[in-house]
Design an enzyme around this catalytic site. Structure first.
Site, PDB file in Angstrom:
ATOM      1  N   GLY A 123      73.273  22.270   5.826  1.00 33.91           N
ATOM      2  CA  GLY A 123      73.656  22.343   4.414  1.00 33.91           C
ATOM      3  C   GLY A 123      74.015  20.991   3.827  1.00 33.91           C
ATOM      4  O   GLY A 123      73.567  20.631   2.735  1.00 33.91           O
ATOM      5  N   ARG A 124      74.801  20.216   4.561  1.00 38.23           N
ATOM      6  CA  ARG A 124      75.277  18.940   3.998  1.00 38.23           C
ATOM      7  C   ARG A 124      74.219  17.828   4.072  1.00 38.23           C
ATOM      8  O   ARG A 124      74.475  16.702   3.678  1.00 38.23           O
ATOM      9  CB  ARG A 124      76.580  18.525   4.675  1.00 38.23           C
ATOM     10  CG  ARG A 124      76.538  18.500   6.197  1.00 38.23           C
ATOM     11  CD  ARG A 124      77.941  18.451   6.775  1.00 38.23           C
ATOM     12  NE  ARG A 124      77.957  18.640   8.214  1.00 38.23           N
ATOM     13  CZ  ARG A 124      78.007  19.815   8.825  1.00 38.23           C
ATOM     14  NH1 ARG A 124      78.036  20.914   8.101  1.00 38.23           N
ATOM     15  NH2 ARG A 124      78.045  19.895  10.143  1.00 38.23           N
ATOM     16  N   LYS A 171      86.349  32.118   5.287  1.00 38.47           N
ATOM     17  CA  LYS A 171      85.392  32.966   4.554  1.00 38.47           C
ATOM     18  C   LYS A 171      85.549  34.418   4.993  1.00 38.47           C
ATOM     19  O   LYS A 171      85.555  35.334   4.169  1.00 38.47           O
ATOM     20  CB  LYS A 171      83.957  32.535   4.866  1.00 38.47           C
ATOM     21  CG  LYS A 171      83.529  31.226   4.269  1.00 38.47           C
ATOM     22  CD  LYS A 171      82.034  31.018   4.539  1.00 38.47           C
ATOM     23  CE  LYS A 171      81.589  29.608   4.211  1.00 38.47           C
ATOM     24  NZ  LYS A 171      80.224  29.328   4.607  1.00 38.47           N
ATOM     25  N   HIS A 206      93.807   0.149  -9.970  1.00 42.18           N
ATOM     26  CA  HIS A 206      94.973   0.487 -10.796  1.00 42.18           C
ATOM     27  C   HIS A 206      95.611   1.796 -10.365  1.00 42.18           C
ATOM     28  O   HIS A 206      96.373   2.398 -11.118  1.00 42.18           O
ATOM     29  CB  HIS A 206      94.552   0.549 -12.269  1.00 42.18           C
ATOM     30  CG  HIS A 206      94.027  -0.776 -12.739  1.00 42.18           C
ATOM     31  ND1 HIS A 206      94.846  -1.770 -13.226  1.00 42.18           N
ATOM     32  CD2 HIS A 206      92.770  -1.288 -12.721  1.00 42.18           C
ATOM     33  CE1 HIS A 206      94.108  -2.836 -13.522  1.00 42.18           C
ATOM     34  NE2 HIS A 206      92.859  -2.566 -13.218  1.00 42.18           N
ATOM     35  N   GLU A 231      82.916  17.383   7.426  1.00 41.59           N
ATOM     36  CA  GLU A 231      82.407  18.672   7.917  1.00 41.59           C
ATOM     37  C   GLU A 231      81.613  18.448   9.213  1.00 41.59           C
ATOM     38  O   GLU A 231      81.553  19.327  10.064  1.00 41.59           O
ATOM     39  CB  GLU A 231      81.521  19.334   6.848  1.00 41.59           C
ATOM     40  CG  GLU A 231      81.340  20.832   7.059  1.00 41.59           C
ATOM     41  CD  GLU A 231      80.776  21.550   5.850  1.00 41.59           C
ATOM     42  OE1 GLU A 231      81.549  22.000   4.998  1.00 41.59           O
ATOM     43  OE2 GLU A 231      79.539  21.656   5.737  1.00 41.59           O
ATOM     44  N   LYS A 284      71.441  27.880   0.941  1.00 48.17           N
ATOM     45  CA  LYS A 284      70.617  27.948   2.146  1.00 48.17           C
ATOM     46  C   LYS A 284      70.660  29.364   2.721  1.00 48.17           C
ATOM     47  O   LYS A 284      69.650  29.940   3.050  1.00 48.17           O
ATOM     48  CB  LYS A 284      71.139  26.923   3.149  1.00 48.17           C
ATOM     49  CG  LYS A 284      70.197  26.682   4.285  1.00 48.17           C
ATOM     50  CD  LYS A 284      70.821  25.738   5.276  1.00 48.17           C
ATOM     51  CE  LYS A 284      70.570  26.260   6.667  1.00 48.17           C
ATOM     52  NZ  LYS A 284      71.263  25.508   7.680  1.00 48.17           N
ATOM     53  N   GLU A 325      80.823  32.714  -3.340  1.00 47.49           N
ATOM     54  CA  GLU A 325      81.119  32.061  -4.619  1.00 47.49           C
ATOM     55  C   GLU A 325      79.837  31.819  -5.418  1.00 47.49           C
ATOM     56  O   GLU A 325      79.785  31.994  -6.636  1.00 47.49           O
ATOM     57  CB  GLU A 325      81.918  30.753  -4.450  1.00 47.49           C
ATOM     58  CG  GLU A 325      81.608  29.873  -3.262  1.00 47.49           C
ATOM     59  CD  GLU A 325      82.292  30.317  -1.979  1.00 47.49           C
ATOM     60  OE1 GLU A 325      82.067  31.473  -1.554  1.00 47.49           O
ATOM     61  OE2 GLU A 325      83.031  29.516  -1.381  1.00 47.49           O
TER      62      GLU A 325
HETATM   63  O1  F6P Z   1      81.091  24.928   3.570  1.00 44.10           O
HETATM   64  C1  F6P Z   1      80.267  25.470   4.539  1.00 44.10           C
HETATM   65  C2  F6P Z   1      78.842  25.469   4.112  1.00 44.10           C
HETATM   66  O2  F6P Z   1      78.092  26.182   5.039  1.00 44.10           O
HETATM   67  C3  F6P Z   1      78.267  24.071   3.927  1.00 44.10           C
HETATM   68  O3  F6P Z   1      77.862  23.485   5.098  1.00 44.10           O
HETATM   69  C4  F6P Z   1      77.178  24.326   2.950  1.00 44.10           C
HETATM   70  O4  F6P Z   1      76.780  23.147   2.361  1.00 44.10           O
HETATM   71  C5  F6P Z   1      77.872  25.271   2.011  1.00 44.10           C
HETATM   72  O5  F6P Z   1      78.687  26.079   2.842  1.00 44.10           O
HETATM   73  C6  F6P Z   1      76.957  26.126   1.171  1.00 44.10           C
HETATM   74  O6  F6P Z   1      76.165  26.991   1.937  1.00 44.10           O
HETATM   75  P1  F6P Z   1      74.926  27.710   1.336  1.00 44.10           P
HETATM   76  O7  F6P Z   1      73.936  26.689   0.900  1.00 44.10           O
HETATM   77  O8  F6P Z   1      74.387  28.564   2.433  1.00 44.10           O
HETATM   78  O9  F6P Z   1      75.373  28.552   0.158  1.00 44.10           O
END
Ligand code: F6P
Length: 549
Positions: A267-268, A512, A384, A353, A206, A212
């Protein structure tokens, strides 16, 4: 803002909980032949059975009074019309708009956003078709066979969970892979099996700033360019799904290959947007549309049904009852359907989150528990592993069972056994067993009296462990969409009652920022200062020769 725990409705529930803690589910079922009927909600293709929660009609009424006092309906309407309810980020929260109906009009900042949403879906449809029909060609002139989604958090968990859940219904035109971890082992393993000439990368971010994801995307880009021998290949092999198209362009992704998202999509909650592109690629756009339709059905239910018949509201209130009045610290999600085996991991992000907060909307520390720890795994495997604790552990863990009445894949004798286990587990958790039953059983088996006495305390199950069952007729794109939306709205309602900001995530930002500061010191070891910080100790440890101790 009056803290929710100062309200009379909360206080009444506190007192009432003292009474209910003396009750047992066994007696509640004995006393009311209609209990299952009374505490369940039939949504046609989904049955929500909450009769095994430790509640009475009185509890239910008091919980509804709490929801009314907190104006859950008003808050819901604010969200759905696009008010800026994400206070700390000054944003609307409109994942519901992404699955809105054809005539819906939703304004943000005075502008109807729905034409853009529809245009984005149309672009997804035509791109998906061109890749799936083999019209879209890679640098060697081959059709695409594999898609790699590079993203993390909501840009990974949602599409991955849905891809996994529907995999058995795929036509296998395209295989989708997911890379999220910055640990190079993951992308190396995925790329090892693929041909760069037939692989399409979806860089899903987003913000297009998540390190990463960018590191993984750069590695993928270098891999494609090395094989193609030119950078023009990037346009044939990379698309982006993002709310930051400029950054995608800086990365080298052609404007025509950027699928837009918006700042009002959390994002989520983003799998309904272009972040869901891998789902459409894998199964075809029509299937993605069915997922949206299922979610839309739940949105309509949430919007229209009175509180006492509203599934997300009921789930939310039961969670609050267990957490704040009966003292539960965690919540298990237990799908009896292999297709949902990633659902607990997905819900961990969605719930924790969102509601893992301890400051209320007015900036004060809350004086009550908020989000419990969400965890779980497919039921039969869990039996199990950790069910021992669910049945006889020292803490009570409320469970949500998710069961599909019909199997997605028919395999003789399997589904009946799966269902038999589900029925056995919910019964055992609620009812337990008695000393008399165990004694009689051991006597029948011929155990000596002293052995029976020794075994009795270990074999007793007190029961009275609450659970809810979500029974689906079958798991498909539509019912999965509905199920996800059910939990999304549950999370929202809980946030309203706990008076917290459910749509920001400051708790993940600090780490971060710190990682960005630390990174140069790891890549430039000379900058280690030689003092006693943990990082310096690590650098010295790394530099020292290995010695045998
Ligand atoms: O973990 C924090 C967060 O902002 C999440 O809410 C989101 O899903 C994820 O990082 C990835 O963010 P992006 O889509 O901006 O890379």
């Amino acid at each position: 803002m009056q803290p929710v725990n100062d309200r009379p409705e909360w206080k009444e529930l506190e007192q009432h909980a003292q009474v209910m803690k003396q009750q047992h589910l066994f007696d509640l079922f004995q006393a009311d032949a209609d209990r299952s009927e009374r505490f369940s909600l039939d949504l046609g293709d989904m049955l929500v059975d909450f009769s095994r929660q430790l509640i009475s009609g009185d509890t239910f009424g008091k919980l509804m009074a709490l929801a009314r006092a907190m104006d859950v309906e008003g808050a819901r309407d604010q969200m759905m019309v696009g008010e800026k309810i994400n206070l700390t980020e000054d944003r609307a929260v409109l994942h519901t708009a992404l699955r809105g109906g054809p005539d819906e009009v939703i304004e943000v900042g005075g502008e109807d956003i729905m034409p853009d949403v529809r245009a984005s879906l149309e672009r997804m449809r035509s791109f998906t078709n061109s890749v799936r029909t083999g019209e879209w060609l890679g640098f060697r002139g081959d059709a695409i066979t594999d898609v790699v989604n590079i993203g993390i958090g909501g840009s990974d968990l949602g599409p991955k969970m849905v891809y996994d859940a529907l995999q058995d219904t795929a036509d296998n035109r395209l295989k989708v892979h997911f890379v999220s971890n910055v640990d190079g082992a993951q992308i190396t393993r995925v790329l090892r099996e693929l041909d760069p000439a037939t692989t399409l990368f979806v860089v899903a971010s987003k913000t297009f700033g998540t390190k990463e994801t960018m590191i993984n995307a750069r590695t993928a880009k270098a891999w494609v360019m090395a094989a193609a021998g030119n950078k023009e290949a990037v346009a044939r092999h990379f698309v982006a799904t993002t709310a930051a198209p400029d950054k995608a362009a800086d990365f080298g992704i052609a404007e025509a290959n950027v699928f837009e998202s918006w700042d009002w999509v959390g994002g989520r909650f983003s799998l309904w947007s272009a972040i869901g592109l891998p789902i459409a690629l894998a199964f075809g756009f029509d299937r993605f549309d069915e997922l949206l339709a299922g979610a839309r059905n739940m949105d309509q239910h949430f919007r229209a049904r009175p509180l006492a018949e509203n599934a997300p509201v009921i789930l939310a209130l039961l969670g609050i009852w267990n957490t704040n009045f009966l003292g539960a610290k965690s919540q298990a999600l237990l799908p009896y359907d292999q297709a949902l085996h990633l659902f607990p991991a997905y819900m961990q992000q969605a719930e924790m989150e969102s509601n893992g907060k301890s400051v209320s909307r007015n900036g004060r520390a809350v004086q009550y528990d908020t989000c419990p720890i969400i965890w779980g795994a497919t039921g039969i495997n869990g039996q199990h592993a950790f069910y021992q604790l669910l049945h006889q552990g020292s803490q009570i863990i409320p469970c949500d069972f998710i069961v599909s009445a019909k199997p997605q894949v028919a395999c003789e004798g399997h589904h009946e056994y799966l269902l038999a286990n589900y029925f056995a587990q919910v019964h055992a958790l609620a009812m337990g067993n008695t000393e008399e039953q165990i004694r009689a059983d051991l006597q029948t088996k011929g155990f000596a009296e002293d052995r029976i006495e020794a075994l009795l305390p270990h074999k007793i199950h007190d029961g009275n462990r609450p659970s809810t069952c979500l029974l689906l007729k079958e798991l498909n794109a539509y019912s999965l969409g509905k199920l996800i939306a059910l939990y999304e709205h549950k999370i929202f309602v809980q946030g309203v009652i706990w008076q917290i900001c459910s749509f920001d995530q400051w708790g993940v930002e600090l780490g971060k920022v710190l990682a960005d500061d630390i990174m140069p010191r790891l890549t430039e070891p000379k900058t280690a200062s030689g003092n006693k910080s943990e990082l310096d100790r690590f650098m010295r440890f790394l530099a020292a020769p290995e010695s045998a101790h």
